[in-house]
Write a protein that holds these residues in place. Structure first.
Motif, PDB file in Angstrom:
ATOM      1  N   GLU A  97     -14.898 -16.492  -1.426  1.00 32.02           N
ATOM      2  CA  GLU A  97     -13.486 -16.839  -1.594  1.00 32.02           C
ATOM      3  C   GLU A  97     -12.594 -15.831  -0.872  1.00 32.02           C
ATOM      4  OE1 GLU A  97     -10.189 -17.702  -5.143  1.00 32.02           O
ATOM      5  OE2 GLU A  97     -12.271 -17.212  -5.653  1.00 32.02           O
ATOM      6  N   GLY A  98     -12.936 -14.540  -0.994  1.00 29.30           N
ATOM      7  CA  GLY A  98     -12.157 -13.508  -0.312  1.00 29.30           C
ATOM      8  C   GLY A  98     -12.254 -13.621   1.195  1.00 29.30           C
ATOM      9  N   LYS A 105     -10.081 -16.449   2.509  1.00 31.49           N
ATOM     10  CA  LYS A 105      -8.649 -16.135   2.552  1.00 31.49           C
ATOM     11  C   LYS A 105      -8.300 -15.205   3.707  1.00 31.49           C
ATOM     12  CE  LYS A 105      -7.706 -16.750  -2.389  1.00 31.49           C
ATOM     13  NZ  LYS A 105      -7.287 -16.080  -3.649  1.00 31.49           N
ATOM     14  N   ALA A 158     -12.492  -8.112   2.332  1.00 29.85           N
ATOM     15  CA  ALA A 158     -12.561  -9.382   1.600  1.00 29.85           C
ATOM     16  C   ALA A 158     -13.429  -9.246   0.343  1.00 29.85           C
ATOM     17  CB  ALA A 158     -13.116 -10.478   2.503  1.00 29.85           C
ATOM     18  N   THR A 198      -9.648  -9.838  -7.516  1.00 27.60           N
ATOM     19  CA  THR A 198      -8.985 -11.063  -7.961  1.00 27.60           C
ATOM     20  C   THR A 198      -9.900 -11.916  -8.822  1.00 27.60           C
ATOM     21  OG1 THR A 198      -7.682 -11.057  -5.918  1.00 27.60           O
ATOM     22  CG2 THR A 198      -7.750 -13.116  -7.169  1.00 27.60           C
ATOM     23  N   ASP A 250       0.844 -10.949  -1.753  1.00 28.72           N
ATOM     24  CA  ASP A 250       0.802 -12.231  -2.465  1.00 28.72           C
ATOM     25  C   ASP A 250       0.602 -12.012  -3.963  1.00 28.72           C
ATOM     26  OD1 ASP A 250       1.212 -13.815  -0.251  1.00 28.72           O
ATOM     27  OD2 ASP A 250      -0.926 -14.038   0.183  1.00 28.72           O
TER      28      ASP A 250
END
Length: 490
Positions: free
Chosen positions: A51-52, A55, A358, A365, A407
């Protein structure tokens, strides 16, 4: 538990890289993986990392092709006039070189992209710092701090995020902040002056062999003669130093201008030996394309304009720009391969660092550490500070934007702070403006991909950069906050 693990993970990472016990890439990968296991979520590590990576992949692509593009522009001589102009301004004076670094970084930061700013600034200033023997962490620290102040421009990112998160107009946030940001930028210039004076006292003022000090103002950097040493320079160049002002005068050297620069030492200092193979502005390098100068300048202006106007995603713009620059300037395939190979080291280092980051951001997160850390900090605010939530937001923006992505801070934490401020009659506009003050520190965060471009191109250890820059960047942010409160903006 997750709050403690989050702070412990960040602290462990910073300590290890500043003590140079691990490389940044290894630390960014192994430390979060270990803490993910400690959090009892090791089985989900793969999901967090993927996921990292997803992004940050566009950012990695942008940096890869931006490095190739600006590398080609440096090769063909686009920035040579900038370096000559800065050298004339600097007059071979370390103080002026450092101030020039801050001014150049601030001007280039108008494009709103940190990576572009650092590539242009380092490309222009690196030869000067190497030739004068100045500290490269001074260059990276001043560049990052100046860019951090300018990063608050509406098209730079943070202001737009704050406006979106709180449903405000970006102009209403930014325009009133201009006086405070101007004070912050002025402080950066003053800081650059102080650091430059310190560097002048350390190494003296540069005088190229065979020149007097005034002539050095018009000098261009030239390749060092093979095998030339500082000792050889000392034998051919006699200098005297005015200790009070740090000025150096030549006593009539007859050395060839092809030799390295002579630096008049202060105290027990000595002239730095030239780096083997180092070249500054070599007017005879085979990659120069003088006939294509205006094409390359126009292409760069068009690229930056399209980036500011958001005509296409930034990675796409740099991909197209790099392909076009290579094709026009080096139409033969072997030459194109040679240019790509010449910049492959920087590309690999930066892209590898981004993908390693990442892992760090993915674990922070995915495990919920970031959310728990933010909630803990917001919950720790005393009830009596409610009417002063703008000040609290400004102070919190320093650590939170350093340890979190923009973000995460603007979309996750800022709305909570604004809601708490509204309960005590504090305007969301004040909260939004206060949230911008931490950007000077944010630009040196290990979670900002652009900082790896800066330290990579400057050949500076990330830990050294962090240790030197954090204190000055934090002080700059506090100056902006104080100015905002003094002017009644926050």
């Amino acid at each position: 538990m997750l709050t403690f693990l989050g702070f412990a993970m960040i602290a462990t990472f910073l300590v290890l890289i500043m003590m140079k016990k691990m490389s940044p890439i290894a630390a960014l990968v192994l430390i979060p993986a270990l803490f993910c296991v400690f959090a009892g979520k090791g089985a989900h590590l793969g999901d967090y990392v993927i996921e990292g990576v997803g992004k940050l992949a566009p950012t990695a692509a942008m940096l890869m092709f931006a490095i190739v593009y600006f590398g080609v522009m440096i090769d063909v001589g686009l920035f040579d006039p900038i370096v000559r102009g800065i050298l004339r301004f600097c007059k071979a004076d370390p103080m002026r070189v450092v101030v020039g670094t801050a001014v150049l970084a601030a001007i280039v930061s108008l494009d709103g992209d940190g990576s572009t700013t650092f590539m242009i600034t380092v490309s222009a200033m690196y030869p000067l710092y190497k030739r004068l023997g100045l500290s490269l962490v001074v260059m990276t620290g001043v560049s990052a701090t100046a860019n951090g102040v300018m990063n608050t421009l509406p098209w730079g990112g943070p202001t737009a995020r704050a406006a979106t998160a709180l449903k405000l107009d970006a102009a209403d946030i930014f325009v009133p902040m201009i006086p405070a940001l101007a004070v912050g930028l002025l402080f950066v210039f003053v800081l650059a002056y102080v650091l430059g004076v310190r560097e002048r006292r350390r190494v003296g003022t540069l005088v190229l062999p065979g020149q007097t000090a005034p002539e050095a103002a018009e000098a261009e950097l030239v390749p060092a003669a093979p095998g030339t040493t500082a000792a050889a320079v000392a034998e051919t160049t006699s200098t005297s130093v005015d200790g009070s002002a740090g000025a150096t005068t030549s006593a009539g050297s007859t050395a060839s201008t092809a030799g390295p620069a002579a630096v008049a030492p202060h105290g027990n200092g000595s002239a730095p030996a030239p780096e083997d193979g180092f070249k500054g502005l070599d007017p005879d390098r085979p990659t120069l394309r003088p006939r294509l100068y205006w094409f390359n300048a126009g292409l760069t202006v068009a690229l930056l304009t399209a980036m500011i106007m958001e005509l296409l995603p930034i990675p796409v713009l740099f991909l197209l720009g790099a392909a076009l620059a290579l094709t026009v300037n080096f139409p033969h395939m072997p030459d194109q391969k040679a240019r790509i190979a010449a910049h492959a080291d920087n590309v690999l280092n930066v892209a590898g660092m981004v993908f390693a980051a990442a892992v760090f951001t993915g674990v922070l997160t995915g495990t919920g550490m970031v959310k728990h850390m933010a909630d803990w900090l917001v919950g720790a605010i005393p009830e009596g500070m409610g009417p002063h939530m703008a000040l609290v937001t400004g102070l919190l923006s320093l650590p939170l934007t350093y340890f979190m992505s923009n973000d995460g801070f603007y979309f996750g934490v800022l709305p909570v702070l604004a809601e708490a401020g509204a309960a005590h009659g504090v305007s969301p506009l004040e909260i939004a403006r206060a949230s911008l003050v931490g950007q000077a520190l944010h630009m040196s965060s290990p979670l900002v991909p652009a900082v790896y471009v800066l330290v990579g191109m400057a050949k500076v250890e990330f830990g050294d950069h962090t240790r030197f820059t954090v204190k000055w960047a934090a002080l700059t942010s506090l100056v902006v906050l104080a100015a905002g409160m003094l002017f009644g903006i926050i």
